[in-house]
Design a protein around this motif. Structure first.
Motif, PDB file in Angstrom:
ATOM      1  N   UNK A  94       7.186  -5.833   1.314  1.00  0.00           N
ATOM      2  CA  UNK A  94       5.874  -5.204   1.426  1.00  0.00           C
ATOM      3  C   UNK A  94       6.015  -3.701   1.198  1.00  0.00           C
ATOM      4  N   UNK A  95       4.931  -3.099   0.772  1.00  0.00           N
ATOM      5  CA  UNK A  95       4.885  -1.650   0.634  1.00  0.00           C
ATOM      6  C   UNK A  95       3.588  -1.141   1.264  1.00  0.00           C
ATOM      7  N   UNK A  96       3.624   0.076   1.734  1.00  0.00           N
ATOM      8  CA  UNK A  96       2.415   0.767   2.195  1.00  0.00           C
ATOM      9  C   UNK A  96       2.192   1.927   1.243  1.00  0.00           C
ATOM     10  N   UNK A  97       1.037   1.911   0.560  1.00  0.00           N
ATOM     11  CA  UNK A  97       0.726   2.906  -0.470  1.00  0.00           C
ATOM     12  C   UNK A  97      -0.569   3.621  -0.126  1.00  0.00           C
ATOM     13  N   UNK A  98      -0.550   4.944  -0.257  1.00  0.00           N
ATOM     14  CA  UNK A  98      -1.752   5.753  -0.035  1.00  0.00           C
ATOM     15  C   UNK A  98      -2.139   6.399  -1.349  1.00  0.00           C
ATOM     16  N   UNK A  99      -3.375   6.139  -1.827  1.00  0.00           N
ATOM     17  CA  UNK A  99      -3.793   6.755  -3.087  1.00  0.00           C
ATOM     18  C   UNK A  99      -4.243   8.189  -2.855  1.00  0.00           C
ATOM     19  N   UNK A 100      -4.679   8.863  -3.907  1.00  0.00           N
ATOM     20  CA  UNK A 100      -5.033  10.282  -3.812  1.00  0.00           C
ATOM     21  C   UNK A 100      -6.268  10.529  -2.960  1.00  0.00           C
ATOM     22  N   UNK A 101      -7.065   9.478  -2.753  1.00  0.00           N
ATOM     23  CA  UNK A 101      -8.247   9.597  -1.890  1.00  0.00           C
ATOM     24  C   UNK A 101      -7.922   9.315  -0.431  1.00  0.00           C
ATOM     25  N   UNK A 102      -6.666   8.994  -0.153  1.00  0.00           N
ATOM     26  CA  UNK A 102      -6.255   8.729   1.214  1.00  0.00           C
ATOM     27  C   UNK A 102      -6.422   7.285   1.650  1.00  0.00           C
ATOM     28  N   UNK A 103      -6.875   6.409   0.742  1.00  0.00           N
ATOM     29  CA  UNK A 103      -7.026   4.999   1.114  1.00  0.00           C
ATOM     30  C   UNK A 103      -5.647   4.346   1.196  1.00  0.00           C
ATOM     31  N   UNK A 104      -5.444   3.568   2.270  1.00  0.00           N
ATOM     32  CA  UNK A 104      -4.152   2.941   2.529  1.00  0.00           C
ATOM     33  C   UNK A 104      -4.174   1.485   2.072  1.00  0.00           C
ATOM     34  N   UNK A 105      -3.128   1.076   1.350  1.00  0.00           N
ATOM     35  CA  UNK A 105      -2.989  -0.302   0.891  1.00  0.00           C
ATOM     36  C   UNK A 105      -1.688  -0.872   1.450  1.00  0.00           C
ATOM     37  N   UNK A 106      -1.823  -1.961   2.192  1.00  0.00           N
ATOM     38  CA  UNK A 106      -0.648  -2.659   2.725  1.00  0.00           C
ATOM     39  C   UNK A 106      -0.424  -3.893   1.857  1.00  0.00           C
ATOM     40  N   UNK A 147      -4.827  -1.490 -14.811  1.00  0.00           N
ATOM     41  CA  UNK A 147      -5.672  -1.737 -15.984  1.00  0.00           C
ATOM     42  C   UNK A 147      -6.649  -0.594 -16.273  1.00  0.00           C
ATOM     43  N   UNK A 148      -7.083   0.106 -15.204  1.00  0.00           N
ATOM     44  CA  UNK A 148      -8.037   1.202 -15.399  1.00  0.00           C
ATOM     45  C   UNK A 148      -7.360   2.533 -15.683  1.00  0.00           C
ATOM     46  N   UNK A 149      -6.030   2.568 -15.632  1.00  0.00           N
ATOM     47  CA  UNK A 149      -5.317   3.810 -15.932  1.00  0.00           C
ATOM     48  C   UNK A 149      -4.266   4.134 -14.887  1.00  0.00           C
ATOM     49  N   UNK A 150      -3.741   5.349 -14.937  1.00  0.00           N
ATOM     50  CA  UNK A 150      -2.680   5.788 -14.030  1.00  0.00           C
ATOM     51  C   UNK A 150      -3.229   6.004 -12.622  1.00  0.00           C
ATOM     52  N   UNK A 151      -2.547   5.423 -11.641  1.00  0.00           N
ATOM     53  CA  UNK A 151      -2.917   5.591 -10.235  1.00  0.00           C
ATOM     54  C   UNK A 151      -1.760   6.307  -9.532  1.00  0.00           C
ATOM     55  N   UNK A 152      -2.047   7.470  -8.949  1.00  0.00           N
ATOM     56  CA  UNK A 152      -1.024   8.255  -8.265  1.00  0.00           C
ATOM     57  C   UNK A 152      -1.263   8.248  -6.773  1.00  0.00           C
ATOM     58  N   UNK A 153      -0.216   8.543  -6.026  1.00  0.00           N
ATOM     59  CA  UNK A 153      -0.341   8.579  -4.573  1.00  0.00           C
ATOM     60  C   UNK A 153       1.012   8.740  -3.917  1.00  0.00           C
ATOM     61  N   UNK A 154       1.126   8.166  -2.732  1.00  0.00           N
ATOM     62  CA  UNK A 154       2.363   8.293  -1.971  1.00  0.00           C
ATOM     63  C   UNK A 154       2.801   6.931  -1.446  1.00  0.00           C
ATOM     64  N   UNK A 155       4.070   6.625  -1.675  1.00  0.00           N
ATOM     65  CA  UNK A 155       4.655   5.410  -1.125  1.00  0.00           C
ATOM     66  C   UNK A 155       5.160   5.741   0.275  1.00  0.00           C
TER      67      UNK A 155
END
Length: 676
Positions: A94-106, A147-155
């Motif tokens: 599993x990974x926890x990823x935070x996009x540039x808007x601060x939304x967290x994805x587990x 698919x919509x393009x480059x997504x940046x954030x923090x792992x």
């Protein structure tokens, strides 16, 4: 790094929920699959019972609808099988990823996806874009291509799980450090009968090959044990997931032999995909060369050299060389230029067609086509023009072409002409030509030349359904073979994997596989894999010295087991049996690797009554790895827990056979014994 007890309890609760959802989904899907099968049977029955009541348009519409429903049912069955495959071990990381808007994805990673009742992803397929973060980044800044393009954030976190039978046994937080706990645990495992998937331990350099969508063609130079074949199979699974209109029947793998084909046969099914089409190059030649009953396979070809049965190695070297390609091309061009019709076609006393007109058609109007394909086009055109669009005279014209020209479709004779011509740069005796061409069977190196000549004069067997071609052990194919393969699969993308250090073709060598780039388009990427995951550092140190290598990096931890040298052993039988039994007590698989098959057979006869062991050759389609004797050139691509290298004192490895010894030694994972 192990996690806290509190975190472990949380993870157990998550696993419990996933197990429950998985069980529920399987039950619902299982009922749906059965219902779909019943509905399809009823639908087909209705169609056949009423087929006479449909007009053509209605029948086509019904058939199209049936095909669509059948495809939906098939996809549902396929997904059901994938879910069955992860039952007991639903995810591995599993990974926890935070996009540039601060939304967290587990994100929990699995071999397939799983959604809840709200169609939210609970498990993500390891091939999905966001999951690439797990393989490509350490904790910190990161990005992936969606698919919509480059997504940046923090792992923010990377976590791996050990789950068996639905129970959580271990959880580890890790980075991309190559010596992480899970990878080392996997590397320490004993080898299995067949190759396994490695989705939980794919490394960054491997992932760049697996997920590459930017280049049509990839050439991968990977050292022994770098996971080339594993990478190729995971790349196939990735492409099947990401590319629309690509299925397993659009992919062809060229394997070195049947043993290897069987060895890799479980990987794609374990990843939820059907096995692809597979062949060996000699099998393809057998299909194309109808002039011969049998084509020698590659293993028997090299065996002739290593067992010193080849009587004219200089001639074989020429036939395998790049020089003969230029010589054949010049001969073929000259041969076609001199082909002509020598008389007019008559119908009674009247000239039906003038020979000058025929020669103009042959050399100008249809010169875009291979020579004998031109004749087919000419026959169809003349039949249509002279007989009011009829094609009934095509065969008659082809017969007239043969009777009134100075050439004929006899490839044995044409190839014989080449070897007797000024274009052939070495002197070839009539006896050598006869032995080469005029038998029911043809040698491997001669079959390559025959196939190239035949393809150049009548066209290669183009196969448009193949969209992806994978060539393993690429260093064992000479340039002519790549030209032939490229002509067969003109529109396919290629993944080519090999290691110039493991070249066992004694007649042909590459300085670098990068030299193959000019055979393909400019959109061809060359990649090197320089880390080996197979053998211990002790074994790698020894094998590096065989070829004088310095760039090979061993990833396994040191085992403390040195390479054991057996020198000057008097009683081979007794000592060999003792070594094999000791290794069998420690490991699941033991391979005794000999220099050639004759030596393997002799050793097998010597010890078979005292130890349970099987003899494997290039024609073996199935075998058990627990304890075998195998020639070095058949062992390519395989790996074993322990290996005994054996060669008779009178049949030692020569200086120009070091690559073969290197191949034999690098099959070993844990313990290597060498009889020298």
């Amino acid at each position: 790094m192990a996690i806290s007890e509190e975190e472990f309890v949380k993870e157990k609760k998550i696993l419990k929920k996933v197990n429950h959802l998985l069980e529920k989904t399987l039950n619902e899907l299982g009922e749906g699959v059965i219902q779909d099968e019943d509905n399809l049977k009823e639908f087909k029955k209705m169609m056949w019972e009423n087929v006479n009541d449909f007009d053509q348009a209605e029948a086509q519409q019904v058939m199209y609808a049936t095909a669509q429903e059948a495809e939906k049912a098939y996809q549902k069955q396929k997904y059901f099988k994938r879910l069955c495959g992860i039952k007991g071990k639903p995810y591995f990381a599993s990974i926890v990823f935070s996009d540039e808007d601060g939304e967290i994805f587990n994100i929990y990673m699995s071999l397939t996806y799983l959604k809840d009742s709200h169609t939210n992803n609970i498990l993500y397929d390891w091939r999905s874009p966001i999951c690439s973060l797990f393989y490509d980044y350490e904790v910190g800044k990161c990005s992936y291509v969606a698919p919509e393009g480059l997504v940046s954030g923090e792992l923010k976190r990377k976590r791996q799980y050990k789950i068996e039978n639905g129970k959580l046994l271990g959880v580890f937080d890790n980075s991309l450090n190559i010596d992480d706990e899970v990878l080392q645990d996997v590397l320490a495992e004993e080898s299995s009968e067949k190759m396994k998937n490695v989705v939980n331990t794919i490394q960054q350099e491997q992932n760049k090959v697996i997920r590459n969508l930017d280049n049509h063609h990839l050439i991968v130079q990977g050292i022994a044990g770098s996971g080339k074949t594993t990478v190729a199979l995971h790349r196939i699974a990735f492409l099947l997931y990401r590319l629309k209109d690509l299925n397993s029947n659009n992919i062809l793998i060229f394997s070195p032999n049947n043993i290897f084909t069987e060895y890799i046969s479980d990987v794609l099914p374990s990843l939820g995909e059907d096995n692809t089409l597979q062949t060996t190059f000699s099998d393809y030649l057998s299909t194309f060369l109808s002039e011969y009953k049998d084509v020698e396979n590659y293993t028997d070809f090299v065996s002739r050299y290593y067992s010193y049965q080849e009587t004219n190695p200089d001639f074989v070297t020429y036939k395998q060389s790049d020089k003969i390609i230029d010589d054949l091309d010049a001969f073929i061009e000259n041969y076609i230029d001199n082909c002509k019709f020598i008389s007019n076609f008559k119908e009674g006393d009247k000239n039906l067609i003038l020979k000058d007109d025929l020669n103009e058609m042959l050399h100008d109007r249809y010169d875009r086509l291979p020579l004998f394909e031109r004749l087919d086009e000419m026959a169809e055109k003349l039949s249509s023009n002279l007989y009011k669009g009829s094609d009934k005279k095509v065969k008659s014209f082809l017969k007239l072409f043969k009777e009134n020209s100075n050439f004929e479709k006899d490839y044995k004779k044409i190839l014989e002409e080449f070897f007797q011509s000024e274009f052939c740069r070495i002197k070839v005796s009539d006896k050598d030509i006869k032995n080469m061409l005029y038998h029911d069977n043809i040698h491997y190196e001669d079959a390559l030349l025959f196939a190239y000549l035949k393809g150049s004069l009548e066209g290669f067997l183009y196969d448009g359904r193949i969209k992806q071609v994978v060539i393993d052990e690429a260093q064992d194919y000479n340039r002519l073979q790549y030209i032939i393969i490229r002509n067969i699969f003109k529109k396919a993308d290629f993944t080519i994997l090999g290691d110039i250090n493991q070249n066992i073709n004694p007649y042909y060598h590459y300085d670098s596989l990068e030299n193959l780039k000019n055979i393909f388009s400019e959109d061809c990427l060359y990649i090197e894999l320089l880390k080996t995951y197979r053998s211990t550092p002790e074994i790698i140190d020894y094998t590096n010295k065989i070829l004088g290598l310095h760039h090979v990096n061993a990833i396994r931890r040191e085992s403390g087991i040195p390479v054991l040298m057996r020198k000057g052993v008097e009683n081979i039988q007794e000592k060999m049996i003792e070594d094999i039994n000791n290794l069998k007590d420690k490991y699941k698989s033991v391979a005794v690797i000999t220099k050639d098959y004759n030596e393997a057979k002799k050793l097998y006869e010597l010890i078979k009554d005292y130890v349970s062991i099987s003899l494997v050759d290039a024609n073996s389609k199935k075998f058990y790895k627990d304890c075998i004797i195998i020639p070095a050139y058949v062992s390519k691509g395989l790996e074993f827990d322990s290996v005994v290298i054996y060669n008779n004192r009178d049949n030692s490895y020569r200086a120009n056979e070091r690559n073969l010894l290197y191949v034999a030694c690098t099959r070993c994972q844990h313990e290597l014994v060498i009889y020298n």
